[in-house]
Design a protein around this motif. Structure first.
Motif, mmCIF file in Angstrom:
data_model
loop_
_atom_site.group_PDB
_atom_site.id
_atom_site.type_symbol
_atom_site.label_atom_id
_atom_site.label_comp_id
_atom_site.label_asym_id
_atom_site.label_seq_id
_atom_site.Cartn_x
_atom_site.Cartn_y
_atom_site.Cartn_z
ATOM 1 N N VAL A 99 45.560 48.782 58.053
ATOM 2 C CA VAL A 99 44.953 50.019 58.284
ATOM 3 C C VAL A 99 45.222 50.668 59.834
ATOM 4 N N PRO B 45 26.671 37.484 49.554
ATOM 5 C CA PRO B 45 27.302 38.531 48.616
ATOM 6 C C PRO B 45 25.949 38.609 47.357
ATOM 7 N N GLY C 96 31.877 41.780 58.957
ATOM 8 C CA GLY C 96 31.936 41.279 57.678
ATOM 9 C C GLY C 96 32.062 39.790 57.406
ATOM 10 N N ASN D 134 35.282 31.771 51.474
ATOM 11 C CA ASN D 134 36.610 31.561 50.846
ATOM 12 C C ASN D 134 37.580 32.138 52.047
ATOM 13 N N GLU E 184 40.899 32.082 51.398
ATOM 14 C CA GLU E 184 41.765 33.007 51.134
ATOM 15 C C GLU E 184 41.433 34.408 51.170
ATOM 16 N N PHE E 185 40.219 34.690 50.784
ATOM 17 C CA PHE E 185 39.640 36.077 50.989
ATOM 18 C C PHE E 185 39.681 36.565 52.062
ATOM 19 N N ALA F 126 41.774 50.041 52.091
ATOM 20 C CA ALA F 126 42.490 48.754 52.158
ATOM 21 C C ALA F 126 41.779 47.666 51.361
ATOM 22 N N LEU F 127 40.461 47.469 51.647
ATOM 23 C CA LEU F 127 39.604 46.176 51.061
ATOM 24 C C LEU F 127 39.724 46.398 49.295
ATOM 25 N N PHE G 86 31.261 42.637 52.125
ATOM 26 C CA PHE G 86 32.077 42.844 53.371
ATOM 27 C C PHE G 86 31.960 43.992 54.121
ATOM 28 N N ASP H 78 55.198 51.329 37.810
ATOM 29 C CA ASP H 78 55.636 49.947 37.613
ATOM 30 C C ASP H 78 56.688 49.463 38.389
ATOM 31 N N ALA I 9 44.760 43.086 55.269
ATOM 32 C CA ALA I 9 44.403 44.310 54.728
ATOM 33 C C ALA I 9 44.113 45.103 56.066
ATOM 34 N N VAL J 186 42.720 44.617 48.139
ATOM 35 C CA VAL J 186 42.678 43.110 48.476
ATOM 36 C C VAL J 186 41.882 42.688 47.195
ATOM 37 N N MET K 203 41.107 35.341 43.184
ATOM 38 C CA MET K 203 40.136 34.692 44.156
ATOM 39 C C MET K 203 38.929 34.432 43.636
ATOM 40 N N PHE K 204 38.387 35.255 42.983
ATOM 41 C CA PHE K 204 37.053 35.054 42.491
ATOM 42 C C PHE K 204 37.047 35.164 40.786
ATOM 43 N N HIS L 11 44.523 40.954 44.749
ATOM 44 C CA HIS L 11 45.426 40.125 45.154
ATOM 45 C C HIS L 11 45.372 38.843 44.327
ATOM 46 N N ARG L 12 46.527 38.032 44.030
ATOM 47 C CA ARG L 12 46.498 36.918 43.499
ATOM 48 C C ARG L 12 47.161 36.001 44.236
ATOM 49 N N GLY L 13 46.653 34.689 44.430
ATOM 50 C CA GLY L 13 47.184 33.486 45.127
ATOM 51 C C GLY L 13 48.511 32.984 44.470
ATOM 52 N N LYS L 14 49.008 31.814 45.038
ATOM 53 C CA LYS L 14 49.964 31.366 44.751
ATOM 54 C C LYS L 14 50.220 31.072 43.191
ATOM 55 N N HIS M 79 31.494 40.811 46.462
ATOM 56 C CA HIS M 79 32.183 40.363 47.797
ATOM 57 C C HIS M 79 32.776 41.337 48.586
ATOM 58 N N ILE M 80 33.512 42.122 47.893
ATOM 59 C CA ILE M 80 34.147 43.237 48.953
ATOM 60 C C ILE M 80 33.149 44.401 49.477
#
Lengths: 209, 209, 209, 209
Positions: free
Chosen positions: A174, A209, A203, A160, A162-163, B170-171, B199, B35, A170, B174, B185-186, B177-180, B195-196
DNA sequence: AATGAATGAGATTTCATTCAT
DNA sequence: TATGAATGAAATCTCATTCAT
């Protein structure tokens, strides 16, 4: 008939000087915004740091939000250009990423997007937010595109994109981390970049996965 | 201004009743700070959201900075506890990390530490900053310790544990995260976590910078 | 900012071209001042509506107060002329008043003198106020004179002419009154004028306080 | 069981004192607004004239527009009450009008409604404008009602009551007119009132447009 | 334990005005 | 004739904080 060469009326735009003040304000503002975030930077701060008056700032920018937007978008566009320039070289992806990481770690600016959007959101108009989001998307796409092309060229396995992009960004952050004693984790920028890319590449290529 | 406080049934325990207002304020304040960030939360906001007056907030906390510090440190301590609880189970490191990632992605709070420190710095006293930094360090150490032990147990190769920790955190981010189009992403939290960790694990075990 | 000035065809007369900008500014300014009152009209408003820059306004008028004075006095003089022209016709007073009322109700401008003087006073110099007061007096006198002459001619009984004038002007304003539903009180300008004059005339001729 | 008489928590509303500050501000503000109009009165003016700080004004009123609205509506309501009180006496209409005119001429406030609305309009919310319009309508209705009842009682001939009301109010304002030398047209308030009512009554009873 | 009143300092924004060109 | 750049002063509004009760 005798007015062959008419000078335009009014005070001529002292082109360099003109853009100089505006640019100076933009530059100063960007620094401050990056440093303290939107709500903690006052127009007075910007004006004073720029050596002009508040009213001058308002002469060039209609509001604090507008100035913020312009400054951020400009920066993002510059970064996007730099990214594209590095990533479009004819080298293996890993090498290009290494160069880019290296360049990023030496630069002062950070890509902590939401970081300064935090606190600005309420003050920006929909349109201004859109402008920033667009510039942000362009930045991401520049990186994403590199991954997509590398996949097409079978340089890396399918993943992916984007991922991959978000992970990479990210990891970049670091690199700037400082420990309790405020010292970096590695002794040099080069070494930091190498560690990050090594981690990232591992990675990336072993994916199941 | 609207006091919609419903009193719990039964005779209230006096000393809890006592701490109740204080806790309510802390809880409300934390939510708001997370917030919007320190500078965009006013004491009035906190008071109103808590259903008390500004003066009441000052009765319990000597300043906005103090309230902020207390709220943040509390949260970090709670997170530290949760981390330690998960990481101290008798399971392979990878499994424990997966559980923790999973738990983090479902929680509302984010560990965007500098995120809200940004903007607070100027207002906090040295001592208050120290308290927060300490709580932050405790959080990190909980994770770091897990890596150190895993290295001792030869479960993973030798690596700078601070680096590993920061990479892992940091991961984690991620994952949010939200796309446009504002979609993740998943498709599920589980998949994202997988996935994280996948990786991360790859980067962790194949180390030769 | 948008210079939508269309140049009239043919060779411009130099001196009219000259006065053209000045007049344009005066005309625009008058409209704005009548509409919003002195304090709520900014030089920027006037400049923009005129399609010139602020500095150009200052090229022609030394200050906002001066521009205001000039615009108002001009308007009053124009009105005075119109009044005199109507009132000097060879007709019974009642008929002339009817015509004048009718003309006034159809015109856009209002004679709400103090209306816009309100808010300007502080900013005007003594001399400027005098100029306006004078123009105002001229307007009143034009009407007052008609009453005096009618009294001389025994067309109406003896009455304080200043009182009669003020009463008449006050009634004129009533003609522009709009009720709650923003609709006029009578169906046509003619009818309104007739009602007003009828009322006025009755008060005028039966005088014994 | 022993807490028979519990005092309410917090600083007691020092009832007189409390309302005193708020009322003082309202009173001061009204005077200034009537005198100079909305745009030329600054919150600082009001605060200083009231002997409090700007912030105190904002403690009681959320905005300049709100303060203005409250002040104006209050005044109109007070006037309405006074009008109703005079007009509801058991006397001939003409006598009641005379009394009312007399009272009005001696009062400091003027009913120049649009006069100060001018300049405020842009700053007021729809809701605030409505509140003022309503109070204004109540004032008018109090007068209008007197005419309607007089017509029912055949005290005066049939006439558009809205027209009669507006005429009457317009004439009231004439009473305050000052000539070039700033002197009133008649030697006493009583005489002025008599002239006005005489004029008005003549117009009222002889109606054939 | 909790509050209403009051404030000082500072934030954003507007605007009439000047001046070199 | 007309202008772009720059400014000082003032306006509206916010907010952390204090204090008597």
């Amino acid at each position: 008939m005798n007015k062959e060469q008419r000078r335009p009326p009014g005070r001529p735009k002292v082109n360099e000087q003109n853009s100089s003040t505006r640019d100076l304000i933009l530059k100063t503002a960007l620094e401050l915004f990056l440093d303290r975030g939107f709500p903690l930077v006052s127009i007075d701060n910007i004006a004073q740091s720029s050596g002009v008056t508040k009213a001058t700032v308002y002469y060039y920018f209609s509001s604090k939000a507008e100035l913020f937007t312009e400054a951020i978008v400009r920066m993002m566009d510059r970064i996007t250009n730099r990214i594209q320039s590095i990533l479009s070289e004819d080298l293996p992806l890993k090498t290009r990423l290494l160069k880019m990481t290296h360049a990023h770690l030496k630069a002062t600016y950070r890509i902590d997007l939401d970081h300064f959007m935090q606190g600005a959101g309420d003050s920006l108009s929909e349109q201004q937010i859109d402008r920033i989001r667009l510039a942000e998307a362009r930045m991401y796409e520049a990186v994403e595109q590199a991954f997509i092309e590398a996949m097409d060229r079978k340089e890396i396995p399918k993943i992916n994109p984007e991922f991959a992009t978000q992970i990479y960004l990210a990891l970049l952050k670091v690199g700037n981390h400082r420990g309790k004693d405020h010292r970096p984790m590695f002794s040099s920028v080069e070494e930091t970049a190498r560690h990050i890319i090594c981690f990232f590449w591992n990675g990336l290529v072993n994916t199941e996965p």
